[in-house]
Design a protein around this motif. Structure first.
Motif, PDB file in Angstrom:
ATOM      1  N   LYS A  52      -7.612 -36.948 -31.732  1.00  0.00           N
ATOM      2  CA  LYS A  52      -6.331 -36.407 -31.281  1.00  0.00           C
ATOM      3  C   LYS A  52      -6.034 -36.842 -29.848  1.00  0.00           C
ATOM      4  O   LYS A  52      -6.920 -36.882 -29.005  1.00  0.00           O
ATOM      5  CB  LYS A  52      -6.348 -34.879 -31.334  1.00  0.00           C
ATOM      6  CG  LYS A  52      -6.328 -34.289 -32.712  1.00  0.00           C
ATOM      7  CD  LYS A  52      -5.945 -32.822 -32.670  1.00  0.00           C
ATOM      8  CE  LYS A  52      -6.854 -32.026 -31.756  1.00  0.00           C
ATOM      9  NZ  LYS A  52      -6.469 -30.590 -31.744  1.00  0.00           N
ATOM     10  N   LYS A  57       0.688 -33.501 -30.859  1.00  0.00           N
ATOM     11  CA  LYS A  57       0.332 -32.650 -31.981  1.00  0.00           C
ATOM     12  C   LYS A  57       0.000 -33.522 -33.183  1.00  0.00           C
ATOM     13  O   LYS A  57       0.716 -34.473 -33.494  1.00  0.00           O
ATOM     14  CB  LYS A  57       1.490 -31.706 -32.316  1.00  0.00           C
ATOM     15  CG  LYS A  57       1.164 -30.692 -33.402  1.00  0.00           C
ATOM     16  CD  LYS A  57       2.343 -29.753 -33.627  1.00  0.00           C
ATOM     17  CE  LYS A  57       2.013 -28.723 -34.700  1.00  0.00           C
ATOM     18  NZ  LYS A  57       3.157 -27.798 -34.938  1.00  0.00           N
ATOM     19  N   THR A  59       0.127 -34.325 -36.792  1.00  0.00           N
ATOM     20  CA  THR A  59       0.964 -33.931 -37.922  1.00  0.00           C
ATOM     21  C   THR A  59       0.526 -34.641 -39.196  1.00  0.00           C
ATOM     22  O   THR A  59      -0.097 -35.708 -39.153  1.00  0.00           O
ATOM     23  CB  THR A  59       2.443 -34.274 -37.656  1.00  0.00           C
ATOM     24  OG1 THR A  59       2.580 -35.706 -37.564  1.00  0.00           O
ATOM     25  CG2 THR A  59       2.921 -33.629 -36.367  1.00  0.00           C
TER      26      THR A  59
END
Length: 369
Positions: A52, A57, A59
């Motif tokens: 990440k 974020k 998704t």
């Protein structure tokens, strides 16, 4: 827990248990940037898992598109052991090539290395999806660590350490040696009794993905099962001396192009591509391979799957619509038969005669019942 033979069964509980495992498989595949996912396992590259970005974020849409050229915009890729100083290599032990890991504490190999990797996999998945509870319910096992993988479709693969095979799986194709046939003029000629369709194809794909050798027509032997005998009795076995339990033969030709590996945008799009592929196979003995045949008769497999994937992601409902049109151009000029298609048809015709599906009435005349 759920069985028609139990006095009491709870399908709700059973479905939840199954759903939990399927959800775990999804999180596992996406966090590891895995491929060839089957039931509860997948393959992945140790030095190419998803991490990440601290300010982005993670998704589902980004994860599904992780294999595309735009992946770098929202995803970061790196080693599974990015925070540890580990160098992988190979050594020969007991006359076998083995993967090793060099760490500051020494060399790790075998089960110790697999167990260490399994623990790191669990840690990585939990760090990638910290708010998902299901990732804490499972433990992981590493079957083997290899240096290369060759994949075909969504479930066919060959793993190797160096030049040594570790395992090969190709659904619908057995590992047994088969009799391969070819055409010599208008006559059939036996090539070899040691033809391995899946091994031969995957070896060629591994060595030269831009010039893969074409498959050969071969005889597939199997035991005739009662269910198949009953289902196809009128069309296949009515006039045959074969009965359930007998070994029967059928003619086959490995299909190099598989649509199962691609991610379609809609179900309708997938069905449209499947219809086009089926039409081409029935008429020419091959589908999209015809557009990617090299001058020497081999297939540019890498270009083929890249082009098909691009067309599918662009929303095209078939491959024909991607071909550039010209007022003097007819797309049918690109369609060619598989070089072994006529051989396949002749072998099938001979088998039809053997099993009584055709009655021979003269030297050059035959009629179907």
């Amino acid at each position: 827990m759920v069985s028609p033979f139990f006095a009491i069964g709870n399908v709700v509980v059973g479905n939840n248990i199954t759903a939990r495992a399927r959800a775990m498989a999804w999180y596992m595949e996406k966090s590891l940037h895995g491929f060839q996912t089957i039931t509860d396992g997948c393959a992945f590259e140790i030095d190419n898992v998803i991490h990440k970005k601290s300010n982005r974020k993670l998704t589902a849409e980004a994860l599904v598109e992780a294999y595309t050229p735009s992946k770098a915009e929202s995803l970061r890729f790196g080693s599974l052991f990015k925070e540890r100083d580990i160098e992988f290599g190979t050594i020969r032990q007991d006359d076998e090539l083995t993967v090793i890991a060099k760490t500051k504490n020494g060399i790790i190999t075998g089960k110790e290395l697999e167990n260490m990797t399994a623990k790191q996999v669990a840690t990585h998945i939990r760090n990638t999806f910290p708010s998902v509870s299901v990732v804490n319910k499972f433990e992981f096992e590493i079957k083997s660590i290899c240096t290369s993988a060759t994949c075909h479709g969504s479930a066919n693969y060959k793993f190797q350490i160096g030049d040594e095979k570790v395992t090969t799986k190709m659904r619908s194709y057995r590992d047994n040696e088969c009799q391969a046939e070819t055409m010599n003029g208008d006559e059939l000629q036996s090539l070899t009794n040691e033809y391995l369709p899946s091994e031969t194809f995957l070896d060629s794909l591994h060595e030269t993905p831009y010039s893969v050798e074409r498959a050969k027509t071969y005889l597939f032997r199997k035991i005739l099962k009662p269910s198949e005998y009953k289902k196809n009795y009128l069309t296949s076995w009515k006039n045959s001396q074969a009965f359930p339990g007998c070994t029967v033969e059928s003619a086959r030709l490995l299909r190099e192009c598989s649509l199962s590996q691609f991610t379609f945008q809609t179900h309708d799009q997938m069905k449209s591509w499947e219809r086009e592929q089926k039409y081409l196979i029935n008429k020419y003995g091959q589908s999209y391979e015809t557009f990617f045949t090299n001058d020497d008769g081999t297939i540019n497999y890498q270009l083929m799957i890249d082009s098909i994937d691009t067309a599918i992601r662009a929303g095209n409902r078939n491959f024909k619509s991607t071909i550039k049109k010209h007022k003097y151009y007819n797309a049918a000029r690109d369609y060619e038969e598989h070089p072994e298609f006529q051989c396949l048809l002749m072998v099938r015709a001979n088998l039809d005669i053997r099993y009584g599906r055709k009655l021979v009435t003269g030297k050059n005349d035959s009629s179907e019942e």
